[in-house]
Scaffold this motif. Structure first.
Motif: not given
Length: 158
Positions: A23-25, A2, A124, A14-16, A131-132, A18
């Motif tokens: 991957t989830y948010s 992250t 990101s 960020d919101r990623r 990411g996300n 794994s």
């Protein structure tokens, strides 16, 4: 991993998340009832437990000091910044900082005068662990002035 970045005014993450190749948010930063800002990177299960511990107190959660780990960033209402790791915590006396797999991108962006939000946006773009989308929290109370020499400044030789 992250990217969590602090620019002296705003905490951005960020919101990623794994799990293997999926991957989830998830929201990785929060504001506590007493006005502190928290963010964490690393093993997400441990990171959530560490943020809960920093928020609510109690015994230090299991997982720290083993192969499962996280790094947490805490900003107090007066603007002081602390990093929490496997072996304890230490103060950050610079005007900005970042943690996680995209930290170098965020640090470079903030070093040239841009904010933490832009730092996480750039991370990101280039770091596959970031990411996300992003979340941002501003410190509600004015940050205390830094007292260490050169805090918040970075001289770059031409």
């Amino acid at each position: 991993m992250t990217t969590i970045a602090w620019d002296g005014k705003t905490l951005v993450g960020d919101r990623r998340v794994s799990v293997g190749t999926t991957t989830y948010s998830s929201t990785k930063i929060r504001r506590t009832a007493d006005g502190r800002l928290l963010g964490a990177t690393g093993d997400w299960y441990v990171a959530c437990a560490v943020m809960d511990w920093l928020d609510k107190g109690g015994p230090r959660p299991d997982g720290q000091g083993s192969e499962r780990w996280c790094t947490a960033l805490e900003v107090t209402p007066d603007g002081r910044c602390w990093l929490h790791g496997r072996d304890g915590k230490w103060p950050v006396e610079d005007g900005f900082t970042a943690i996680g797999s995209g930290r170098e991108y965020a640090l470079a962006v903030m070093a040239v005068g841009l904010d933490a939000k832009r730092g996480v946006e750039v991370a990101s773009r280039f770091d596959p662990g970031t990411g996300n989308g992003i979340d941002a929290l501003e410190l509600e109370a004015p940050a205390a002035e830094m007292t260490s020499p050169g805090a918040g400044t970075l001289a770059i030789a031409a």
